[in-house]
Design a protein around this motif. Structure first.
Motif, mmCIF file in Angstrom:
data_model
loop_
_atom_site.group_PDB
_atom_site.id
_atom_site.type_symbol
_atom_site.label_atom_id
_atom_site.label_comp_id
_atom_site.label_asym_id
_atom_site.label_seq_id
_atom_site.Cartn_x
_atom_site.Cartn_y
_atom_site.Cartn_z
ATOM 1 N N HIS A 15 0.811 -1.215 0.000
ATOM 2 C CA HIS A 15 0.000 0.000 0.000
ATOM 3 C C HIS A 15 0.850 1.274 0.000
ATOM 4 O O HIS A 15 0.387 2.312 -0.447
ATOM 5 N N HIS A 60 3.037 0.506 -3.763
ATOM 6 C CA HIS A 60 2.371 -0.228 -4.841
ATOM 7 C C HIS A 60 3.319 -1.238 -5.481
ATOM 8 O O HIS A 60 3.398 -1.371 -6.697
ATOM 9 N N CYS A 69 2.065 -3.458 -8.191
ATOM 10 C CA CYS A 69 0.654 -3.720 -7.921
ATOM 11 C C CYS A 69 -0.176 -2.639 -8.606
ATOM 12 O O CYS A 69 -0.073 -1.466 -8.266
ATOM 13 N N GLY A 128 -3.534 -2.757 -8.687
ATOM 14 C CA GLY A 128 -4.880 -2.755 -8.115
ATOM 15 C C GLY A 128 -5.362 -4.154 -7.807
ATOM 16 O O GLY A 128 -4.625 -5.126 -7.932
ATOM 17 N N ASN A 129 -6.617 -4.245 -7.427
ATOM 18 C CA ASN A 129 -7.186 -5.514 -6.981
ATOM 19 C C ASN A 129 -7.469 -6.494 -8.111
ATOM 20 O O ASN A 129 -7.334 -7.682 -7.946
ATOM 21 N N GLY A 139 -3.492 -8.092 -9.406
ATOM 22 C CA GLY A 139 -2.569 -6.961 -9.333
ATOM 23 C C GLY A 139 -1.964 -6.591 -10.660
ATOM 24 O O GLY A 139 -1.215 -5.637 -10.758
ATOM 25 N N TYR A 180 -5.076 4.905 -3.816
ATOM 26 C CA TYR A 180 -5.853 3.874 -4.475
ATOM 27 C C TYR A 180 -6.930 4.458 -5.390
ATOM 28 O O TYR A 180 -7.155 3.989 -6.479
#
Length: 79
Positions: free
Chosen positions: A27, A30, A38, A40-41, A45, A77
């Motif tokens: 977080h 990233h 990363c 995102g979800n 990722g 985010y």
């Protein structure tokens, strides 16, 4: 950086410099512990296309440059 297809999405691995030890929380920078960015979800990722993986990598690199200079990654985010 190195982009690759993992079977379900395009992932981007940061080869140099080794940032994953400094940015241990996904977080805060990233960046996953294995050195991949990363995004995102969704898609584990990763990104569904190479175009979007590339584009997001450019944005991430800009953010990481700021983070290295200031100590804080500039993008949240929901940005």
């Amino acid at each position: 950086m190195f982009a690759y297809w993992d079977g379900s999405a395009y992932q981007v691995l940061v080869l140099e410099p080794a940032l994953e030890s400094k940015w241990k929380s996904v977080h805060s920078g990233h960046l996953h512990g294995n050195g991949s960015i990363c995004f995102g979800n969704g898609s584990g990722g990763g990104r569904p296309t190479l175009d979007t993986a590339y584009a997001k990598s450019v944005v991430w690199a800009n953010g990481m440059s700021t983070a290295l200079a200031t100590g804080t990654f500039p993008f949240n985010y929901n940005q």
